[in-house]
Scaffold this motif. Structure first.
Motif, PDB file in Angstrom:
ATOM      1  N   GLY A  38       0.796  -1.222   0.000  1.00 39.51           N
ATOM      2  CA  GLY A  38       0.000   0.000   0.000  1.00 39.51           C
ATOM      3  C   GLY A  38       0.827   1.269   0.000  1.00 39.51           C
ATOM      4  O   GLY A  38       0.319   2.336   0.350  1.00 39.51           O
ATOM      5  N   LYS A  39       2.100   1.154  -0.420  1.00 37.35           N
ATOM      6  CA  LYS A  39       2.978   2.327  -0.426  1.00 37.35           C
ATOM      7  C   LYS A  39       2.436   3.407  -1.362  1.00 37.35           C
ATOM      8  O   LYS A  39       2.420   4.598  -1.006  1.00 37.35           O
ATOM      9  CB  LYS A  39       4.391   1.909  -0.846  1.00 37.35           C
ATOM     10  N   SER A  40       2.000   2.994  -2.538  1.00 34.54           N
ATOM     11  CA  SER A  40       1.453   3.969  -3.489  1.00 34.54           C
ATOM     12  C   SER A  40       0.166   4.588  -2.974  1.00 34.54           C
ATOM     13  O   SER A  40      -0.132   5.748  -3.265  1.00 34.54           O
ATOM     14  CB  SER A  40       1.214   3.300  -4.848  1.00 34.54           C
ATOM     15  N   THR A  41      -0.610   3.809  -2.206  1.00 32.72           N
ATOM     16  CA  THR A  41      -1.838   4.357  -1.621  1.00 32.72           C
ATOM     17  C   THR A  41      -1.502   5.432  -0.598  1.00 32.72           C
ATOM     18  O   THR A  41      -2.167   6.468  -0.522  1.00 32.72           O
ATOM     19  CB  THR A  41      -2.667   3.236  -0.959  1.00 32.72           C
ATOM     20  N   VAL A  42      -0.466   5.186   0.213  1.00 30.80           N
ATOM     21  CA  VAL A  42      -0.003   6.208   1.158  1.00 30.80           C
ATOM     22  C   VAL A  42       0.448   7.452   0.393  1.00 30.80           C
ATOM     23  O   VAL A  42       0.076   8.584   0.736  1.00 30.80           O
ATOM     24  CB  VAL A  42       1.156   5.662   2.030  1.00 30.80           C
ATOM     25  N   PHE A  43       1.225   7.240  -0.660  1.00 36.23           N
ATOM     26  CA  PHE A  43       1.734   8.348  -1.465  1.00 36.23           C
ATOM     27  C   PHE A  43       0.588   9.156  -2.069  1.00 36.23           C
ATOM     28  O   PHE A  43       0.557  10.395  -1.979  1.00 36.23           O
ATOM     29  CB  PHE A  43       2.640   7.792  -2.568  1.00 36.23           C
ATOM     30  N   ASN A  44      -0.368   8.459  -2.689  1.00 31.45           N
ATOM     31  CA  ASN A  44      -1.493   9.150  -3.315  1.00 31.45           C
ATOM     32  C   ASN A  44      -2.365   9.849  -2.279  1.00 31.45           C
ATOM     33  O   ASN A  44      -2.896  10.931  -2.521  1.00 31.45           O
ATOM     34  CB  ASN A  44      -2.336   8.163  -4.127  1.00 31.45           C
ATOM     35  N   GLY A  45      -2.532   9.202  -1.104  1.00 27.72           N
ATOM     36  CA  GLY A  45      -3.345   9.801  -0.060  1.00 27.72           C
ATOM     37  C   GLY A  45      -2.751  11.092   0.476  1.00 27.72           C
ATOM     38  O   GLY A  45      -3.483  12.028   0.813  1.00 27.72           O
ATOM     39  N   LEU A  46      -1.423  11.163   0.536  1.00 26.42           N
ATOM     40  CA  LEU A  46      -0.763  12.358   1.061  1.00 26.42           C
ATOM     41  C   LEU A  46      -0.633  13.457   0.011  1.00 26.42           C
ATOM     42  O   LEU A  46      -0.717  14.643   0.325  1.00 26.42           O
ATOM     43  CB  LEU A  46       0.626  12.001   1.598  1.00 26.42           C
ATOM     44  N   THR A  47      -0.411  13.069  -1.241  1.00 24.25           N
ATOM     45  CA  THR A  47      -0.117  14.067  -2.268  1.00 24.25           C
ATOM     46  C   THR A  47      -1.321  14.445  -3.109  1.00 24.25           C
ATOM     47  O   THR A  47      -1.325  15.510  -3.729  1.00 24.25           O
ATOM     48  CB  THR A  47       0.993  13.560  -3.212  1.00 24.25           C
ATOM     49  N   GLY A  48      -2.356  13.575  -3.160  1.00 23.91           N
ATOM     50  CA  GLY A  48      -3.487  13.851  -4.037  1.00 23.91           C
ATOM     51  C   GLY A  48      -3.035  13.897  -5.479  1.00 23.91           C
ATOM     52  O   GLY A  48      -2.338  13.015  -5.957  1.00 23.91           O
ATOM     53  N   MET A  49      -3.400  14.945  -6.180  1.00 23.70           N
ATOM     54  CA  MET A  49      -3.005  15.104  -7.585  1.00 23.70           C
ATOM     55  C   MET A  49      -1.738  15.937  -7.736  1.00 23.70           C
ATOM     56  O   MET A  49      -1.332  16.255  -8.837  1.00 23.70           O
ATOM     57  CB  MET A  49      -4.147  15.758  -8.377  1.00 23.70           C
ATOM     58  N   ASN A  50      -1.118  16.319  -6.608  1.00 21.83           N
ATOM     59  CA  ASN A  50       0.099  17.138  -6.671  1.00 21.83           C
ATOM     60  C   ASN A  50       1.321  16.250  -6.850  1.00 21.83           C
ATOM     61  O   ASN A  50       2.178  16.154  -5.989  1.00 21.83           O
ATOM     62  CB  ASN A  50       0.245  17.977  -5.394  1.00 21.83           C
ATOM     63  N   GLN A  51       1.403  15.566  -7.996  1.00 21.28           N
ATOM     64  CA  GLN A  51       2.478  14.612  -8.201  1.00 21.28           C
ATOM     65  C   GLN A  51       2.806  14.524  -9.678  1.00 21.28           C
ATOM     66  O   GLN A  51       2.018  14.904 -10.553  1.00 21.28           O
ATOM     67  CB  GLN A  51       2.070  13.232  -7.675  1.00 21.28           C
ATOM     68  N   HIS A  52       3.991  14.002  -9.974  1.00 23.11           N
ATOM     69  CA  HIS A  52       4.365  13.708 -11.342  1.00 23.11           C
ATOM     70  C   HIS A  52       5.313  12.521 -11.337  1.00 23.11           C
ATOM     71  O   HIS A  52       5.904  12.179 -10.318  1.00 23.11           O
ATOM     72  CB  HIS A  52       5.022  14.916 -12.025  1.00 23.11           C
ATOM     73  N   THR A  53       5.427  11.853 -12.489  1.00 24.09           N
ATOM     74  CA  THR A  53       6.277  10.672 -12.583  1.00 24.09           C
ATOM     75  C   THR A  53       7.380  10.923 -13.600  1.00 24.09           C
ATOM     76  O   THR A  53       7.295  11.801 -14.452  1.00 24.09           O
ATOM     77  CB  THR A  53       5.477   9.432 -13.027  1.00 24.09           C
ATOM     78  N   GLY A  54       8.436  10.131 -13.501  1.00 18.79           N
ATOM     79  CA  GLY A  54       9.552  10.232 -14.435  1.00 18.79           C
ATOM     80  C   GLY A  54      10.468   9.047 -14.243  1.00 18.79           C
ATOM     81  O   GLY A  54      10.112   8.075 -13.578  1.00 18.79           O
ATOM     82  N   ASN A  55      11.655   9.118 -14.843  1.00 16.06           N
ATOM     83  CA  ASN A  55      12.623   8.030 -14.706  1.00 16.06           C
ATOM     84  C   ASN A  55      13.782   8.474 -13.835  1.00 16.06           C
ATOM     85  O   ASN A  55      14.213   9.618 -13.886  1.00 16.06           O
ATOM     86  CB  ASN A  55      13.175   7.605 -16.072  1.00 16.06           C
ATOM     87  N   TRP A  56      14.306   7.555 -13.024  1.00 14.55           N
ATOM     88  CA  TRP A  56      15.502   7.854 -12.246  1.00 14.55           C
ATOM     89  C   TRP A  56      16.652   8.094 -13.210  1.00 14.55           C
ATOM     90  O   TRP A  56      16.733   7.454 -14.262  1.00 14.55           O
ATOM     91  CB  TRP A  56      15.840   6.687 -11.322  1.00 14.55           C
ATOM     92  N   PRO A  57      17.538   8.991 -12.884  1.00 13.83           N
ATOM     93  CA  PRO A  57      18.686   9.246 -13.760  1.00 13.83           C
ATOM     94  C   PRO A  57      19.450   7.962 -14.069  1.00 13.83           C
ATOM     95  O   PRO A  57      19.886   7.264 -13.160  1.00 13.83           O
ATOM     96  CB  PRO A  57      19.551  10.224 -12.939  1.00 13.83           C
ATOM     97  N   GLY A  58      19.572   7.654 -15.370  1.00 13.70           N
ATOM     98  CA  GLY A  58      20.342   6.488 -15.773  1.00 13.70           C
ATOM     99  C   GLY A  58      19.635   5.169 -15.573  1.00 13.70           C
ATOM    100  O   GLY A  58      20.226   4.123 -15.760  1.00 13.70           O
TER     101      GLY A  58
END
Length: 714
Positions: A38-58
């Motif tokens: 449920g890590k992503s659920t915690v993340f989404n619950g805390l941030t709502g829509m204030n988030q973005h995704t990308g790739n780690w460098p390299g």
């Protein structure tokens, strides 16, 4: 070659430092945890829509960053990849370890599953060795209560020496306590004394020799005890990261090398090699996790997970597991086929209404016919077909797929198919990426990131296209309905179409196994790697969040990529259909050129050309065939399958043509969106070319074989 460590990059992930430079007033929280906690659920619950995704460098590993704030601070949350360990056996583990160790987060929140806390503590204990500012968030407390598992949070906290917070991440208000504790840790109001793992005396003796020298060299920048252990463990990737972080060759020091040699000699005297050292480290972590949970985690009812195990006996059984998988697959396709018809038609009507208004506008502006043809009848009309045909099935399929994922069924699919992939010298996780390919092959390619081994990741990427995406469903369903089901419509027709479509997909799965086996014995030789596959508890899916997540994260993302490549394709198709050489259009000239090869394959030149021009988006293959047969100047589609079948039969189609067309639709080059994704994931044009060439070669040979056999024996 391919996805080796060098090609995906091995360098320090300093995103935490970059974040602090960009947002100096914000604090950085690293969110860690095992998969399925449920890590992503915690993340989404805390941030709502204030988030973005990308790739780690390299890295080809996705990260997500989000923002939240409390009365005291504003925070940047970094959702580091889910991993079972920080021993860096995979790209995910390296990224997680490097961010915690070198990214300098202000707080590390490790999310655990309350129903299997002891197993999750392995990651917690490893994190405590690296960082002092750790908070343990025990999620799914409601699931634990339902299974009569009682957890003494205070006892766990005292034993670990860091704050421990219980949570039900699905309920947003339960996360407020977590953020209150985060504030206290950041403000220094909670002084943690993290538990120190005691290893066997021979390892402690070696650490004791090396640690004072290491501490003298790195000071407080890194945990000297943990770093000494990792040096003894001969973790080469970590040494490279340390050198990058410190800015000099860490091991190029005479005193340190002498201490290291002394420590190694101590281990050698006890006959402890690298593998045995790892075993002893893991054993110590497991024993310590047991000690922490002893008496603090109690099971008030025996057989707390009995219901899950009963269900697993059915869903993962050798007898019932495969039939249930096929039945669920057929059900998903039936719902997709049935549910997509009406919204697809409504969307097409709406978009073509817009086309009529655009035509009126161009006429009002006295625009030349060629400009109207290119922009409206070419670009816009192709986009209208792609959107109307592609969007409704994806909007239905992706949520259904995500519901199965959210309920915990997809890991059971991987479990069932694991042995089959092992026989092909591949990874069982490929089953999950193959399932993602049903919705979109580009999404399936991105999903291959979950496979740790570079060789096995390439196998999954090169064979993902044998699973038809929803862009090929319209072609397959139309041909099935016209030539093998009947065009009367109704529930019976959709059920039979779904069953026949399932049979075609099963064929694609068998081809996937065969090609994977051939590649693993030739171009990509190797032994299948082991991996940890956790069967998470069954949970009630969050339907609302599933729909939103699948539409925004998958459907619109894939549709956007398709639109980008479909627009110029519309222009090219219109130009080919309207530029003539003699009395014949360039489109028909090209079809005539391809006709000999196409006839050998059981097709005709028009069909083969339609597949080539459908490279940007498979949805436009059938409309191009109709346009060429009717000698029209723009892409179109007939109003009914009866008219379409009549047109096809009048142009020489037989049941052999229909089957060969379906075979080639199942097995031919990936669409442009998928190939662009493959190039991005592999970083290699060579593997991208092979990803296009392998299915095309298999498709051509399959069509020639079937057409020849049918003509001889039937």
């Amino acid at each position: 070659m391919g996805l080796t460590n060098s090609s995906i990059g091995i360098k320090a992930v300093d995103s935490g430092l970059e974040i602090k430079k960009q947002l100096p007033g914000d604090k950085v929280i690293a969110l860690a945890g095992n998969p399925n906690v449920g890590k992503s659920t915690v993340f989404n619950g805390l941030t709502g829509m204030n988030q973005h995704t990308g790739n780690w460098p390299g890295k080809t590993v996705t990260n997500a960053q989000g923002y939240c704030s409390t009365k005291n601070h504003s925070y940047v949350l970094v959702d580091i990849p889910g991993t079972y360990s920080l021993m860096a056996h995979s790209a995910e583990e390296e990224v997680a370890r490097n961010f915690i160790c070198f990214g300098e987060p202000d707080v590390v929140v490790v999310v655990c599953d309350a129903t299997c806390l002891e197993r999750n503590l392995n990651l917690v204990l490893q994190t405590l060795e690296i960082s002092k500012n750790v908070i343990v968030c025990i999620n799914l407390m409601d699931e634990a209560k339902r299974k009569h598992i009682k957890i003494d949070l205070n006892a766990i906290s005292k034993r670990l020496g860091v704050p421990v917070v219980g949570a039900v991440a699905r309920k947003k208000n339960s996360l407020s306590t977590l953020m209150e504790v985060v504030d206290k840790v950041v403000d220094g109001n909670i002084k943690a004394t993290p538990l120190s793992i005691q290893y066997p005396k021979e390892i402690e003796e070696a650490i004791g020799v090396l640690e004072p020298v290491v501490k003298n060299k790195v000071g407080e920048m890194l945990n000297s005890r943990w770093l000494s252990l990792k040096l003894l463990d001969q973790d080469e990737s970590l040494v490279r990261e340390i050198n990058t972080y410190l800015g000099y060759d860490f091991l190029n020091d005479e005193e340190l090398n002498e201490a290291y040699a002394h420590g190694k000699s101590i281990l050698d005297s006890y006959k402890i090699d690298s593998d045995l050292l790892k075993d002893k480290i893991v054993s110590s972590l497991v024993r310590k996790a047991e000690e922490v949970c002893l008496g603090a985690v109690t099971f008030e009812k025996e057989g707390y997970n009995a219901s899950d195990r009963k269900i697993d006996k059915i869903l993962t059984s050798k007898v019932t597991g495969y039939p249930i998988m096929l039945a669920l697959l057929a059900l998903v396709f039936w719902l997709t086929i049935t549910g997509a018809n009406y919204p697809s038609q409504m969307l097409a009507d709406g978009l073509f209404w817009v086309q009529d208004r655009l035509t009126e506008f161009f006429q009002y502006m006295n625009a030349p016919n060629w400009l109207h043809g290119i922009l409206v009848l070419g670009v816009f009309r192709v986009l209208a077909w792609v959107v109307s045909v592609m969007l409704p099935p994806m909007a239905i399929f992706f949520p259904l797929f995500t519901l199965l994922e959210d309920a915990g069924y997809l890991p059971r699919v991987a479990y069932n198919l694991d042995k089959s992939f092992k026989r092909c010298c591949a990874c069982g996780k490929q089953a999950l990426t193959m399932c993602m390919g049903f919705g979109c092959n580009a999404a399936g390619i991105v999903g291959c990131r979950i496979i740790d081994s570079p060789r096995e990741r390439l196998l999954a990427i090169l064979t993902n296209n044998f699973v038809p995406c929803n862009g090929r469903f319209p072609t397959l369903i139309a041909i099935l309905t016209m030539f093998f089901v009947g065009t009367a419509g109704g529930a019976y027709s959709s059920i039979v179409s779904a069953l026949l479509l399932t049979s075609i997909i099963v064929l694609g799965i068998f081809v996937t196994f065969a090609v994977t086996k051939i590649l693993s014995k030739t171009l990509l030789k190797g032994v299948p790697s082991s991996f940890t596959l956790e069967l998470p508890p069954y949970r009630k899916p969050q339907i609302g969040k599933v729909i939103v997540r699948s539409i925004f994260d998958r459907t619109l993302f894939v549709l956007g990529r398709a639109i980008v490549v479909a627009a110029p394709a519309g222009m090219v198709i219109w130009l080919m259909a309207n530029i003539t050489v003699g009395d014949t259009s360039v489109l028909n000239h090209c079809a005539s050129f391809l006709d000999p090869l196409a006839r050998l394959m059981g097709l005709d030149g028009v069909i083969l050309l339609a597949f080539i021009l459908g490279f940007p988006a498979n949805e436009i293959v059938v409309p191009i065939i109709i346009m060429a047969y009717m000698s029209q100047g723009s892409i179109l589609e007939l109003d009914s399958l009866v008219e379409m079948k009549e047109l096809f039969v009048n142009n020489g189609w037989t049941w052999i043509t229909a089957i060969c067309t379906m075979l080639f639709s199942l097995m031919h080059w990936p669409c442009s969106t998928t190939l662009l994704t493959i190039k991005k994931e592999t970083g290699s044009w060579k593997w991208t070319a092979l990803a296009a060439g392998i299915p095309t070669a298999v498709g051509i040979m399959s069509c020639i074989f079937f057409a020849t056999a049918a003509r001889i024996f039937l």
